[in-house]
Design an enzyme around this catalytic site. Structure first.
Site, PDB file in Angstrom:
ATOM      1  N   ASN A  12       0.873  -1.177   0.000  1.00  0.00           N
ATOM      2  CA  ASN A  12       0.000   0.000   0.000  1.00  0.00           C
ATOM      3  C   ASN A  12       0.910   1.227   0.000  1.00  0.00           C
ATOM      4  O   ASN A  12       1.440   1.600   1.033  1.00  0.00           O
ATOM      5  CB  ASN A  12      -0.895  -0.039   1.252  1.00  0.00           C
ATOM      6  CG  ASN A  12      -1.793   1.175   1.351  1.00  0.00           C
ATOM      7  OD1 ASN A  12      -1.844   1.996   0.428  1.00  0.00           O
ATOM      8  ND2 ASN A  12      -2.490   1.299   2.470  1.00  0.00           N
ATOM      9  N   TRP A  13       1.074   1.810  -1.179  1.00  0.00           N
ATOM     10  CA  TRP A  13       2.007   2.945  -1.293  1.00  0.00           C
ATOM     11  C   TRP A  13       1.438   4.229  -0.704  1.00  0.00           C
ATOM     12  O   TRP A  13       2.144   5.220  -0.565  1.00  0.00           O
ATOM     13  CB  TRP A  13       2.367   3.186  -2.766  1.00  0.00           C
ATOM     14  CG  TRP A  13       3.291   2.169  -3.359  1.00  0.00           C
ATOM     15  CD1 TRP A  13       3.897   1.123  -2.720  1.00  0.00           C
ATOM     16  CD2 TRP A  13       3.721   2.105  -4.727  1.00  0.00           C
ATOM     17  NE1 TRP A  13       4.680   0.423  -3.608  1.00  0.00           N
ATOM     18  CE2 TRP A  13       4.590   1.001  -4.847  1.00  0.00           C
ATOM     19  CE3 TRP A  13       3.460   2.875  -5.866  1.00  0.00           C
ATOM     20  CZ2 TRP A  13       5.201   0.651  -6.061  1.00  0.00           C
ATOM     21  CZ3 TRP A  13       4.061   2.528  -7.065  1.00  0.00           C
ATOM     22  CH2 TRP A  13       4.924   1.425  -7.156  1.00  0.00           C
ATOM     23  N   LYS A  14       0.140   4.232  -0.445  1.00  0.00           N
ATOM     24  CA  LYS A  14      -0.513   5.441   0.099  1.00  0.00           C
ATOM     25  C   LYS A  14      -0.202   6.639  -0.804  1.00  0.00           C
ATOM     26  O   LYS A  14      -0.148   6.475  -2.016  1.00  0.00           O
ATOM     27  CB  LYS A  14      -0.105   5.661   1.557  1.00  0.00           C
ATOM     28  CG  LYS A  14      -0.335   4.395   2.387  1.00  0.00           C
ATOM     29  CD  LYS A  14      -0.208   4.583   3.869  1.00  0.00           C
ATOM     30  CE  LYS A  14      -0.472   3.255   4.570  1.00  0.00           C
ATOM     31  NZ  LYS A  14      -0.450   3.369   6.023  1.00  0.00           N
ATOM     32  N   HIS A  97     -10.024   1.304   4.374  1.00  0.00           N
ATOM     33  CA  HIS A  97      -8.738   1.533   5.061  1.00  0.00           C
ATOM     34  C   HIS A  97      -8.938   2.575   6.165  1.00  0.00           C
ATOM     35  O   HIS A  97      -9.683   3.537   5.991  1.00  0.00           O
ATOM     36  CB  HIS A  97      -7.668   1.999   4.071  1.00  0.00           C
ATOM     37  CG  HIS A  97      -6.301   1.987   4.685  1.00  0.00           C
ATOM     38  ND1 HIS A  97      -5.862   2.987   5.526  1.00  0.00           N
ATOM     39  CD2 HIS A  97      -5.300   1.083   4.630  1.00  0.00           C
ATOM     40  CE1 HIS A  97      -4.640   2.692   5.944  1.00  0.00           C
ATOM     41  NE2 HIS A  97      -4.282   1.537   5.422  1.00  0.00           N
ATOM     42  N   GLU A  99      -7.231   4.946   7.159  1.00  0.00           N
ATOM     43  CA  GLU A  99      -6.922   6.337   6.813  1.00  0.00           C
ATOM     44  C   GLU A  99      -8.080   6.980   6.057  1.00  0.00           C
ATOM     45  O   GLU A  99      -8.277   8.196   6.134  1.00  0.00           O
ATOM     46  CB  GLU A  99      -5.592   6.401   6.049  1.00  0.00           C
ATOM     47  CG  GLU A  99      -4.426   6.213   7.029  1.00  0.00           C
ATOM     48  CD  GLU A  99      -3.175   5.588   6.454  1.00  0.00           C
ATOM     49  OE1 GLU A  99      -3.032   5.546   5.218  1.00  0.00           O
ATOM     50  OE2 GLU A  99      -2.341   5.112   7.246  1.00  0.00           O
ATOM     51  N   GLU A 171      -6.068  -4.495  10.407  1.00  0.00           N
ATOM     52  CA  GLU A 171      -5.064  -3.451  10.571  1.00  0.00           C
ATOM     53  C   GLU A 171      -5.366  -2.632  11.823  1.00  0.00           C
ATOM     54  O   GLU A 171      -6.122  -1.654  11.755  1.00  0.00           O
ATOM     55  CB  GLU A 171      -5.069  -2.533   9.349  1.00  0.00           C
ATOM     56  CG  GLU A 171      -4.680  -3.243   8.063  1.00  0.00           C
ATOM     57  CD  GLU A 171      -4.028  -2.277   7.099  1.00  0.00           C
ATOM     58  OE1 GLU A 171      -2.896  -2.553   6.677  1.00  0.00           O
ATOM     59  OE2 GLU A 171      -4.622  -1.237   6.798  1.00  0.00           O
ATOM     60  N   GLY A 177       1.934   2.537  10.838  1.00  0.00           N
ATOM     61  CA  GLY A 177       2.905   3.615  10.710  1.00  0.00           C
ATOM     62  C   GLY A 177       3.561   4.016  12.017  1.00  0.00           C
ATOM     63  O   GLY A 177       4.235   5.039  12.094  1.00  0.00           O
ATOM     64  N   SER A 217       2.803  -1.786  10.570  1.00  0.00           N
ATOM     65  CA  SER A 217       4.246  -1.834  10.853  1.00  0.00           C
ATOM     66  C   SER A 217       4.865  -3.209  10.585  1.00  0.00           C
ATOM     67  O   SER A 217       5.712  -3.675  11.354  1.00  0.00           O
ATOM     68  CB  SER A 217       4.528  -1.377  12.286  1.00  0.00           C
ATOM     69  OG  SER A 217       4.117  -0.030  12.466  1.00  0.00           O
ATOM     70  N   GLY A 238       2.549  -1.003   4.427  1.00  0.00           N
ATOM     71  CA  GLY A 238       2.645   0.410   4.067  1.00  0.00           C
ATOM     72  C   GLY A 238       4.094   0.844   3.939  1.00  0.00           C
ATOM     73  O   GLY A 238       4.743   0.622   2.919  1.00  0.00           O
ATOM     74  N   GLY A 239       4.640   1.425   5.007  1.00  0.00           N
ATOM     75  CA  GLY A 239       5.980   2.017   4.977  1.00  0.00           C
ATOM     76  C   GLY A 239       7.055   1.131   4.356  1.00  0.00           C
ATOM     77  O   GLY A 239       7.817   1.569   3.488  1.00  0.00           O
TER      78      GLY A 239
HETATM   79  P1  PGA Z   1       2.340   0.505   7.733  1.00  0.00           P
HETATM   80  O1  PGA Z   1       0.900   0.689   6.994  1.00  0.00           O
HETATM   81  O2  PGA Z   1       2.920  -0.790   7.226  1.00  0.00           O
HETATM   82  O3  PGA Z   1       3.125   1.701   7.336  1.00  0.00           O
HETATM   83  O4  PGA Z   1       2.053   0.443   9.203  1.00  0.00           O
HETATM   84  C1  PGA Z   1       0.037  -0.392   6.793  1.00  0.00           C
HETATM   85  C2  PGA Z   1      -1.242   0.063   6.143  1.00  0.00           C
HETATM   86  O5  PGA Z   1      -1.793   1.095   6.537  1.00  0.00           O
HETATM   87  O6  PGA Z   1      -1.747  -0.577   5.202  1.00  0.00           O
END
Ligand code: PGA
Length: 259
Positions: A12-14, A97, A99, A171, A177, A217, A238-239
Site C-alpha cells: 500500500n504505497w498510500k 482503510h 486512513e 489493521e 505507521g 508496521s 505500508g511504509g
Molecule cells: P504501515 O501501513 O505498514 O506503514 O504500518 C500499513 C497500512 O496502513 O496498510
C-alpha cells in the site's frame, strides 16, 4: 498460515512515490521476485496506475486502487469509480482503510457500498478493519471487528454466496505507521475471531478459503513470526513496501512459510 490458502502480500504505497520511482520499483520487483509462491499486489495512488500497469504487464504481480466511489459515474469531484479502476487494469480495490475512515469520516455503511461497487465491476475487494488504541484499551476490539466486518459484508451476506472471492485485512490503527506492531498472539486472536465471523455470516467454506491479511508496521524482521500464525494469510504493507528490496524480503518470508 494454512497451506490451503495461497499467501497474499500487498504493497500500500498510500500518497507516496512519483512516476519515475514507480517505474524503477516495478523493474526491481520483477527482477527480484523469481518464482514467488505468494500472490503479490501493488496499491499505488491513482496517477501512478498507468506507470504500474506498464511496469508490471505480463508479470504475475497484480495492482489495484486504494479506494473507489460507490457509484459507477457521476458528479463526484476528486473521486475514482470502479469502472475507471477496471479500465486502468486494476483487479483489486481497497475498501475501508482506516486512513479513509479517519481522514475522510467514512463509516461502515459507505464501506459496504464500496465493497458492492468493487464486486459489481469485477474488482476483488480487500476489506480493511481494525480498532484504535482507545477501543483496544476499553476491551472493545473483538466486538468492533465483528461489527466492521459484518457491516462491510452485509450486502454479500444478504445475497447468500459472494459473487467472487474477497480478502480481509486486520489493521489495528495503533500499529499503522507507528512501529508498534501487534504481537503474533494479538494478531492471531483477531484473525481467528474474524474467520469465525466469516463462518457465521457466509459459511465455513468461505471462511476457510478467505485470506485474512495483517497490516500495521510489518517489516522484514517481524514478518516471519507473524506469518507463522495459523490464521494469518499474508500482509498489507505500508511504509516497508516503499522500498522494493524490503517488500521482497517480506514476500520471501511468506514464501518460506508456505513450504
Ligand atoms: P504501515 O501501513 O505498514 O506503514 O504500518 C500499513 C497500512 O496502513 O496498510
Amino acid at each position: 498460515m494454512s497451506p490451503s490458502r495461497t499467501p497474499l502480500v500487498a504493497a500500500n504505497w498510500k500518497m507516496n512515490l512519483l512516476r519515475e520511482d514507480a517505474e524503477g520499483y516495478c523493474e526491481a520487483l520483477r527482477a527480484g521476485l523469481g518464482e514467488a509462491e505468494s500472490e503479490v499486489l501493488i496499491f499505488p495512488s491513482f496517477p501512478l496506475l498507468p506507470a504500474v500497469a506498464a511496469g508490471l504487464l505480463g508479470s504475475p504481480v497484480g495492482w489495484g486502487g486504494q479506494d473507489l466511489h460507490p457509484d459507477d459515474a457521476g458528479a463526484h469531484t476528486g473521486d475514482v469509480s470502479g469502472p475507471q479502476l477496471a479500465d486502468a487494469g486494476c483487479t483489486w480495490a481497497l475498501a475501508g482503510h482506516s486512513e479513509r475512515r479517519h481522514d475522510h469520516g467514512e463509516g461502515d455503511g459507505l464501506v459496504a457500498r464500496k465493497v458492492e461497487a468493487a464486486l459489481r465491476n469485477g474488482l476483488t475487494p480487500l476489506v480493511c478493519v481494525g480498532e484504535t488504541k482507545a477501543e483496544r484499551d476499553a476491551g472493545e476490539t473483538l466486538e468492533l471487528l465483528r461489527n466492521q466486518l459484518e457491516m462491510a459484508l452485509a450486502p454479500i451476506a444478504a445475497t447468500g454466496r459472494p459473487p467472487r472471492p474477497f480478502a480481509v485485512a486486520y489493521e489495528p490503527v495503533w500499529a499503522i505507521g507507528t512501529g508498534d506492531t501487534a504481537t503474533p498472539e494479538i494478531a492471531q486472536e483477531a484473525h481467528r475471531h474474524l474467520r469465525g465471523v466469516l463462518a457465521e455470516g457466509l459459511g465455513d467454506d468461505v471462511a476457510r478459503a478467505t485470506r485474512i491479511l495483517y497490516g500495521g508496521s510489518v517489516k522484514p524482521h517481524n514478518a516471519a513470526e507473524l506469518i507463522a500464525q495459523g490464521d494469518l494469510d499474508g500482509f498489507l504493507v505500508g511504509g516497508a513496501s516503499l522500498d522494493a528490496e524490503e517488500f521482497l524480503a517480506i514476500i520471501r518470508c511468506c514464501d518460506a512459510n508456505g513450504r
